[in-house]
Design an enzyme around this catalytic site. Structure first.
Site, PDB file in Angstrom:
ATOM      1  N   GLY A 158      83.743  22.607  57.336  1.00  0.00           N
ATOM      2  CA  GLY A 158      84.844  23.463  56.877  1.00  0.00           C
ATOM      3  C   GLY A 158      86.147  23.305  57.630  1.00  0.00           C
ATOM      4  N   ALA A 200      91.533  18.923  58.431  1.00  0.00           N
ATOM      5  CA  ALA A 200      92.075  17.817  59.228  1.00  0.00           C
ATOM      6  C   ALA A 200      93.524  18.096  59.641  1.00  0.00           C
ATOM      7  CB  ALA A 200      91.982  16.519  58.433  1.00  0.00           C
ATOM      8  N   LYS A 247      75.727  15.072  75.237  1.00  0.00           N
ATOM      9  CA  LYS A 247      75.946  16.447  75.739  1.00  0.00           C
ATOM     10  C   LYS A 247      75.168  16.630  77.050  1.00  0.00           C
ATOM     11  CE  LYS A 247      76.967  18.364  71.158  1.00  0.00           C
ATOM     12  NZ  LYS A 247      76.574  17.311  70.200  1.00  0.00           N
ATOM     13  N   LEU A 248      75.280  15.671  77.954  1.00  0.00           N
ATOM     14  CA  LEU A 248      74.539  15.694  79.225  1.00  0.00           C
ATOM     15  C   LEU A 248      74.761  17.025  79.934  1.00  0.00           C
ATOM     16  CD1 LEU A 248      75.351  12.141  80.666  1.00  0.00           C
ATOM     17  CD2 LEU A 248      73.202  12.898  79.622  1.00  0.00           C
TER      18      LEU A 248
HETATM   19  O1  C5P Z   1      78.684  15.749  59.743  1.00  0.00           O
HETATM   20  P1  C5P Z   1      79.742  16.347  60.613  1.00  0.00           P
HETATM   21  O2  C5P Z   1      81.107  15.753  60.355  1.00  0.00           O
HETATM   22  O3  C5P Z   1      79.742  17.849  60.583  1.00  0.00           O
HETATM   23  O4  C5P Z   1      79.308  15.892  62.098  1.00  0.00           O
HETATM   24  C1  C5P Z   1      79.938  16.337  63.260  1.00  0.00           C
HETATM   25  C2  C5P Z   1      79.416  15.598  64.476  1.00  0.00           C
HETATM   26  O5  C5P Z   1      80.066  16.075  65.638  1.00  0.00           O
HETATM   27  C3  C5P Z   1      77.931  15.737  64.747  1.00  0.00           C
HETATM   28  O6  C5P Z   1      77.514  14.504  65.317  1.00  0.00           O
HETATM   29  C4  C5P Z   1      77.822  16.833  65.786  1.00  0.00           C
HETATM   30  O7  C5P Z   1      76.739  16.664  66.663  1.00  0.00           O
HETATM   31  C5  C5P Z   1      79.099  16.637  66.557  1.00  0.00           C
HETATM   32  N1  C5P Z   1      79.691  17.823  67.197  1.00  0.00           N
HETATM   33  C6  C5P Z   1      80.081  18.928  66.468  1.00  0.00           C
HETATM   34  N2  C5P Z   1      80.720  19.972  67.106  1.00  0.00           N
HETATM   35  C7  C5P Z   1      80.942  19.934  68.429  1.00  0.00           C
HETATM   36  C8  C5P Z   1      80.543  18.825  69.178  1.00  0.00           C
HETATM   37  C9  C5P Z   1      79.911  17.770  68.526  1.00  0.00           C
HETATM   38  O8  C5P Z   1      79.877  18.997  65.246  1.00  0.00           O
HETATM   39  N3  C5P Z   1      81.647  20.885  69.003  1.00  0.00           N
END
Ligand code: C5P
Length: 231
Positions: free
Chosen positions: A193, A196, A67-68
């Protein structure tokens, strides 16, 4: 795409567990995504780079979710470190802007054949407060923040954008705005939540799944389930 965000107080155990999940689930995922939390716990050298090697042995591309979002020279230094460790792509936040911000990131990525994916919408409930904020653009046309960010991704020729799977209506808007060629990556499926099917139907190309795979009693079976759902 597997988000390898495991936690363990002991770095050796953390590396072993991450490596095992990666090896077991590898055949069902298309890439792995690593977060700063793993880099902090394991270090880039002699730590995370071992996981990148394992992923590459299975032909899986590796994405650094950095996330630079800093001024150009520090972004560039960070990206160089990630590239030297073996990452194929980086996630950056367009909030910092182009000049003196992400210009150096794109320049370095292009010259080294790496990809840049831009964060357009977070997946957590509180994200709406900022990402959906209505703004007045330079042309006087009202736009929401995420629309401006998606437009930056198009203008800067990003390799893809991240839009949370918890926001299918935003995925649809970004798909309409960005057209068919822009890859949309959606985290937030399962543990956060997100659904897919709804994310894919809204236009997402890649689901990013972390906890719902690596906390499952049989991670490979969970990875296969999500792969099948995505298909
Ligand atoms: O465990 P989970 O499936 O919730 O992980 C989601 C991953 O996606 C984490 O690594 C989180 O940092 C990343 N992420 C996110 N939402 C975003 C961008 C990145 O959950 N909008």
């Amino acid at each position: 795409m597997l988000a390898l965000d495991l936690e363990d107080p002991d770095p050796d155990t953390l590396l072993q567990r991450s490596s095992r999940i990666l090896k077991e689930s590898g055949e069902y995922v298309c890439a792995i995504k690593i977060n700063r939390q793993l880099v902090l716990a394991l270090g880039l050298r002699n730590g995370v780079d071992k996981l990148l090697k394992t992923a590459h042995e299975s032909s899986l591309p590796t994405i650094m979710d950095a996330k630079l979002n800093d001024v150009g020279h520090t972004n560039e230094f960070m990206l160089r470190s990630y590239i030297d460790a073996g990452f194929d792509a980086v996630i950056a936040s367009p909030l910092v802007g182009w000049e003196g911000g992400l210009d150096s990131v794109f320049r370095l990525a292009i010259s080294t054949g790496r990809a840049v994916i831009l964060l357009v919408y977070m997946s957590n409930p509180g994200a709406d407060a900022f990402y959906s904020l209505r703004t007045m653009s330079a042309t006087g046309k009202p736009k929401q923040v995420f629309e401006l960010l998606a437009e930056m991704a198009i203008e800067w020729k990003a390799n893809g954008v991240v839009v949370g799977a918890t926001k299918p209506e935003i995925i649809s808007s970004v798909r309409q705005l960005a057209g068919r060629e822009m890859a949309i990556f959606s985290p937030g499926v399962g543990a956060q939540g997100g659904d897919a099917r709804r994310a894919v139907e809204a236009g997402s190309d890649y689901l990013i799944v972390g906890r719902s795979i690596y906390t499952d009693p049989i991670p490979s079976a969970a990875a296969k389930r999500y792969r099948d759902m995505a298909r």
